[in-house]
Design a protein around this motif. Structure first.
Motif, PDB file in Angstrom:
ATOM      1  N   ARG A  31      23.649 -15.090   7.223  1.00 52.05           N
ATOM      2  CA  ARG A  31      22.315 -15.690   7.248  1.00 52.05           C
ATOM      3  C   ARG A  31      21.342 -14.801   6.481  1.00 52.05           C
ATOM      4  O   ARG A  31      21.656 -13.637   6.189  1.00 52.05           O
ATOM      5  CB  ARG A  31      21.810 -15.944   8.682  1.00 52.05           C
ATOM      6  CG  ARG A  31      21.728 -14.705   9.533  1.00 52.05           C
ATOM      7  CD  ARG A  31      21.183 -15.013  10.912  1.00 52.05           C
ATOM      8  NE  ARG A  31      19.756 -14.734  10.978  1.00 52.05           N
ATOM      9  CZ  ARG A  31      19.098 -14.462  12.104  1.00 52.05           C
ATOM     10  NH1 ARG A  31      19.740 -14.451  13.258  1.00 52.05           N
ATOM     11  NH2 ARG A  31      17.815 -14.210  12.097  1.00 52.05           N
ATOM     12  N   SER A  32      20.190 -15.359   6.157  1.00 54.41           N
ATOM     13  CA  SER A  32      19.232 -14.556   5.398  1.00 54.41           C
ATOM     14  C   SER A  32      18.226 -13.904   6.356  1.00 54.41           C
ATOM     15  O   SER A  32      18.029 -14.391   7.480  1.00 54.41           O
ATOM     16  CB  SER A  32      18.501 -15.427   4.371  1.00 54.41           C
ATOM     17  OG  SER A  32      17.776 -16.413   5.044  1.00 54.41           O
ATOM     18  N   LEU A  33      17.648 -12.825   5.900  1.00 52.45           N
ATOM     19  CA  LEU A  33      16.613 -12.135   6.688  1.00 52.45           C
ATOM     20  C   LEU A  33      15.416 -11.900   5.778  1.00 52.45           C
ATOM     21  O   LEU A  33      15.572 -11.744   4.566  1.00 52.45           O
ATOM     22  CB  LEU A  33      17.117 -10.767   7.182  1.00 52.45           C
ATOM     23  CG  LEU A  33      18.316 -10.757   8.122  1.00 52.45           C
ATOM     24  CD1 LEU A  33      18.724  -9.310   8.427  1.00 52.45           C
ATOM     25  CD2 LEU A  33      18.009 -11.506   9.418  1.00 52.45           C
ATOM     26  N   PRO A  34      14.194 -11.845   6.335  1.00 57.74           N
ATOM     27  CA  PRO A  34      13.038 -11.481   5.502  1.00 57.74           C
ATOM     28  C   PRO A  34      13.176 -10.035   5.018  1.00 57.74           C
ATOM     29  O   PRO A  34      13.548  -9.157   5.800  1.00 57.74           O
ATOM     30  CB  PRO A  34      11.832 -11.612   6.455  1.00 57.74           C
ATOM     31  CG  PRO A  34      12.362 -11.953   7.791  1.00 57.74           C
ATOM     32  CD  PRO A  34      13.850 -12.066   7.734  1.00 57.74           C
ATOM     33  N   ILE A  35      12.878  -9.823   3.743  1.00 61.77           N
ATOM     34  CA  ILE A  35      12.991  -8.466   3.174  1.00 61.77           C
ATOM     35  C   ILE A  35      11.620  -8.046   2.640  1.00 61.77           C
ATOM     36  O   ILE A  35      11.057  -8.685   1.751  1.00 61.77           O
ATOM     37  CB  ILE A  35      14.023  -8.422   2.030  1.00 61.77           C
ATOM     38  CG1 ILE A  35      15.372  -8.987   2.502  1.00 61.77           C
ATOM     39  CG2 ILE A  35      14.202  -6.988   1.521  1.00 61.77           C
ATOM     40  CD1 ILE A  35      16.338  -9.288   1.368  1.00 61.77           C
ATOM     41  N   LEU A  36      11.075  -6.975   3.219  1.00 60.10           N
ATOM     42  CA  LEU A  36       9.792  -6.427   2.779  1.00 60.10           C
ATOM     43  C   LEU A  36      10.039  -5.381   1.691  1.00 60.10           C
ATOM     44  O   LEU A  36      11.104  -4.763   1.652  1.00 60.10           O
ATOM     45  CB  LEU A  36       9.050  -5.747   3.935  1.00 60.10           C
ATOM     46  CG  LEU A  36       9.020  -6.432   5.307  1.00 60.10           C
ATOM     47  CD1 LEU A  36       8.113  -5.647   6.256  1.00 60.10           C
ATOM     48  CD2 LEU A  36       8.570  -7.874   5.197  1.00 60.10           C
ATOM     49  N   TYR A  37       9.044  -5.163   0.836  1.00 60.98           N
ATOM     50  CA  TYR A  37       9.102  -4.043  -0.100  1.00 60.98           C
ATOM     51  C   TYR A  37       8.194  -2.933   0.421  1.00 60.98           C
ATOM     52  O   TYR A  37       7.068  -3.204   0.889  1.00 60.98           O
ATOM     53  CB  TYR A  37       8.637  -4.446  -1.517  1.00 60.98           C
ATOM     54  CG  TYR A  37       8.401  -3.205  -2.354  1.00 60.98           C
ATOM     55  CD1 TYR A  37       9.475  -2.473  -2.846  1.00 60.98           C
ATOM     56  CD2 TYR A  37       7.104  -2.701  -2.551  1.00 60.98           C
ATOM     57  CE1 TYR A  37       9.278  -1.280  -3.527  1.00 60.98           C
ATOM     58  CE2 TYR A  37       6.895  -1.517  -3.243  1.00 60.98           C
ATOM     59  CZ  TYR A  37       7.990  -0.806  -3.717  1.00 60.98           C
ATOM     60  OH  TYR A  37       7.796   0.384  -4.378  1.00 60.98           O
ATOM     61  N   GLY A  38       8.617  -1.690   0.313  1.00 58.83           N
ATOM     62  CA  GLY A  38       7.768  -0.551   0.674  1.00 58.83           C
ATOM     63  C   GLY A  38       7.911   0.565  -0.336  1.00 58.83           C
ATOM     64  O   GLY A  38       9.012   0.852  -0.825  1.00 58.83           O
ATOM     65  N   GLY A  39       6.791   1.213  -0.666  1.00 62.92           N
ATOM     66  CA  GLY A  39       6.796   2.338  -1.598  1.00 62.92           C
ATOM     67  C   GLY A  39       5.564   2.297  -2.459  1.00 62.92           C
ATOM     68  O   GLY A  39       5.506   1.555  -3.438  1.00 62.92           O
ATOM     69  N   SER A  40       4.525   3.066  -2.046  1.00 63.78           N
ATOM     70  CA  SER A  40       3.280   3.198  -2.827  1.00 63.78           C
ATOM     71  C   SER A  40       2.576   1.866  -3.076  1.00 63.78           C
ATOM     72  O   SER A  40       2.016   1.638  -4.151  1.00 63.78           O
ATOM     73  CB  SER A  40       3.564   3.934  -4.146  1.00 63.78           C
ATOM     74  OG  SER A  40       4.026   5.243  -3.879  1.00 63.78           O
ATOM     75  N   VAL A  41       2.596   1.001  -2.072  1.00 60.05           N
ATOM     76  CA  VAL A  41       1.828  -0.250  -2.158  1.00 60.05           C
ATOM     77  C   VAL A  41       0.363   0.057  -1.871  1.00 60.05           C
ATOM     78  O   VAL A  41       0.040   0.873  -1.000  1.00 60.05           O
ATOM     79  CB  VAL A  41       2.370  -1.293  -1.151  1.00 60.05           C
ATOM     80  CG1 VAL A  41       1.492  -2.547  -1.142  1.00 60.05           C
ATOM     81  CG2 VAL A  41       3.811  -1.662  -1.490  1.00 60.05           C
ATOM     82  N   ASN A  42      -0.521  -0.578  -2.635  1.00 58.18           N
ATOM     83  CA  ASN A  42      -1.959  -0.372  -2.435  1.00 58.18           C
ATOM     84  C   ASN A  42      -2.690  -1.692  -2.677  1.00 58.18           C
ATOM     85  O   ASN A  42      -2.054  -2.718  -2.969  1.00 58.18           O
ATOM     86  CB  ASN A  42      -2.476   0.752  -3.342  1.00 58.18           C
ATOM     87  CG  ASN A  42      -2.164   0.495  -4.807  1.00 58.18           C
ATOM     88  OD1 ASN A  42      -2.273  -0.643  -5.282  1.00 58.18           O
ATOM     89  ND2 ASN A  42      -1.752   1.524  -5.530  1.00 58.18           N
ATOM     90  N   ALA A  43      -4.019  -1.635  -2.578  1.00 61.01           N
ATOM     91  CA  ALA A  43      -4.816  -2.875  -2.717  1.00 61.01           C
ATOM     92  C   ALA A  43      -4.658  -3.488  -4.106  1.00 61.01           C
ATOM     93  O   ALA A  43      -4.773  -4.697  -4.273  1.00 61.01           O
ATOM     94  CB  ALA A  43      -6.281  -2.578  -2.427  1.00 61.01           C
ATOM     95  N   LYS A  44      -4.377  -2.637  -5.098  1.00 59.80           N
ATOM     96  CA  LYS A  44      -4.287  -3.135  -6.482  1.00 59.80           C
ATOM     97  C   LYS A  44      -2.968  -3.853  -6.758  1.00 59.80           C
ATOM     98  O   LYS A  44      -2.930  -4.822  -7.512  1.00 59.80           O
ATOM     99  CB  LYS A  44      -4.419  -1.963  -7.464  1.00 59.80           C
ATOM    100  CG  LYS A  44      -5.829  -1.458  -7.600  1.00 59.80           C
ATOM    101  CD  LYS A  44      -5.996  -0.735  -8.936  1.00 59.80           C
ATOM    102  CE  LYS A  44      -7.419  -0.203  -9.050  1.00 59.80           C
ATOM    103  NZ  LYS A  44      -7.472   1.254  -9.035  1.00 59.80           N
ATOM    104  N   ASN A  45      -1.870  -3.332  -6.191  1.00 59.11           N
ATOM    105  CA  ASN A  45      -0.566  -3.915  -6.564  1.00 59.11           C
ATOM    106  C   ASN A  45       0.011  -4.855  -5.518  1.00 59.11           C
ATOM    107  O   ASN A  45       1.024  -5.514  -5.760  1.00 59.11           O
ATOM    108  CB  ASN A  45       0.446  -2.802  -6.925  1.00 59.11           C
ATOM    109  CG  ASN A  45       0.755  -1.865  -5.753  1.00 59.11           C
ATOM    110  OD1 ASN A  45       0.515  -2.204  -4.600  1.00 59.11           O
ATOM    111  ND2 ASN A  45       1.290  -0.682  -6.051  1.00 59.11           N
ATOM    112  N   VAL A  46      -0.633  -4.954  -4.330  1.00 63.86           N
ATOM    113  CA  VAL A  46       0.002  -5.703  -3.233  1.00 63.86           C
ATOM    114  C   VAL A  46       0.264  -7.168  -3.586  1.00 63.86           C
ATOM    115  O   VAL A  46       1.336  -7.712  -3.281  1.00 63.86           O
ATOM    116  CB  VAL A  46      -0.817  -5.567  -1.919  1.00 63.86           C
ATOM    117  CG1 VAL A  46      -2.190  -6.197  -2.006  1.00 63.86           C
ATOM    118  CG2 VAL A  46      -0.053  -6.137  -0.743  1.00 63.86           C
ATOM    119  N   LEU A  47      -0.683  -7.788  -4.258  1.00 63.24           N
ATOM    120  CA  LEU A  47      -0.541  -9.223  -4.524  1.00 63.24           C
ATOM    121  C   LEU A  47       0.629  -9.497  -5.470  1.00 63.24           C
ATOM    122  O   LEU A  47       1.302 -10.516  -5.349  1.00 63.24           O
ATOM    123  CB  LEU A  47      -1.861  -9.777  -5.090  1.00 63.24           C
ATOM    124  CG  LEU A  47      -1.994 -11.283  -5.114  1.00 63.24           C
ATOM    125  CD1 LEU A  47      -1.776 -11.909  -3.740  1.00 63.24           C
ATOM    126  CD2 LEU A  47      -3.381 -11.678  -5.649  1.00 63.24           C
TER     127      LEU A  47
END
Ligand code: PEP
Length: 248
Positions: free
Chosen positions: A197-213
């Motif tokens: 089955r599939s699972l939600p996969i988040l990204y993490g690593g130096s995320v900020n207000a500029k690159n989040v979108l």
């Protein structure tokens, strides 16, 4: 719906943690269908849960002990975090693995403890710079996925995965969005192969207000796990504002 999770690590002491939670609980945030959560200093879990009651923020622990209750000096179990009102738990964060020597086997036991106690584990995986540079990224990710999930009785429970390349955590060297999306496709396929089955996969690593979108705009990036930029109201609130654009 996308996830925006903030890992406050040990950036803040008890008073600072409560003060940040207080500020966020009173902040005016845009209407959105984001799922928000923070992972505070363990000893401040209870006041943070209380401050976020009736807000959009859920609360999680940064770690759990797989042992339940009893003679386990220094441990805080999934059961106890669950009793305190946590909904999530980070499991296998790279700092736990690389600074505190947490093994793949310990990660698996912690996932099982979360599932048995009603916590949604946020299982962190990711390769080091050396593994990426030597072409060993896929091999490392497969090993982490298989050791975490193969044969696991999920009982229909929610599990979230966070792809966090170690070289991108706390370095300002965020993974390119295209590269992250490719790795998410690979991780997603491996998870399907391992548990069917599939699972939600988040990204993490130096995320900020500029690159989040840009990360949230990728279909296979279900959300972001944010460290540094989540630990101050004046960086986290703009980040949530920017992320909210995804639901417009
Ligand atoms: C993290 O610790 O999970 C993380 C992603 O940190 P940062 O955002 O600071 O890179």
């Amino acid at each position: 719906m996308k996830y925006v999770f903030g890992n406050w690590k040990m950036y803040l002491n008890y008073e600072e943690t409560v003060s940040l939670a207080n500020t966020l609980a009173g902040a005016t945030l845009p209407e959105s269908d984001l799922t928000l959560a923070v992972f505070p200093l363990s000893i401040a879990t209870k006041p943070v849960v209380d401050l976020f009651a009736n807000t959009k923020f859920g609360v999680g622990s940064q770690n759990v002990s797989w042992t339940p209750k009893g003679a386990y000096t220094g441990a805080v179990s999934a059961l106890i975090y669950s009793e305190l009102g946590c909904k999530y738990a980070l499991v296998g964060h790279s700092e736990r693995r690389h600074v505190f020597g947490e093994t793949d086997e310990a990660v698996r036991r912690k996932i099982e403890a979360c599932l048995q106690n009603g916590l949604t584990p946020v299982v962190c995986i990711g390769e080091t710079k050396a593994e990426r540079d030597s072409g060993g990224r896929e091999e490392r990710l497969i090993a982490q996925i298989e050791s975490a999930f193969a044969g696991l009785n999920m009982n229909g429970n929610e599990i979230i995965v966070a792809y966090e390349p170690v070289w991108a955590i706390g370095t300002g060297d965020a993974c390119d969005v295209e590269e992250a999306a490719k790795v998410h496709a690979f991780v997603g396929a491996q998870i399907e192969k391992t548990i069917g089955r599939s699972l939600p996969i988040l990204y993490g690593g130096s995320v900020n207000a500029k690159n989040v979108l840009s990360y949230l705009s990728e279909d296979n990036i279900a959300g972001v796990l944010v460290g540094n930029a989540s630990a101050k109201a004046d960086t986290f609130v703009p980040l949530i504002d920017a992320a909210s654009e995804i639901s417009k």
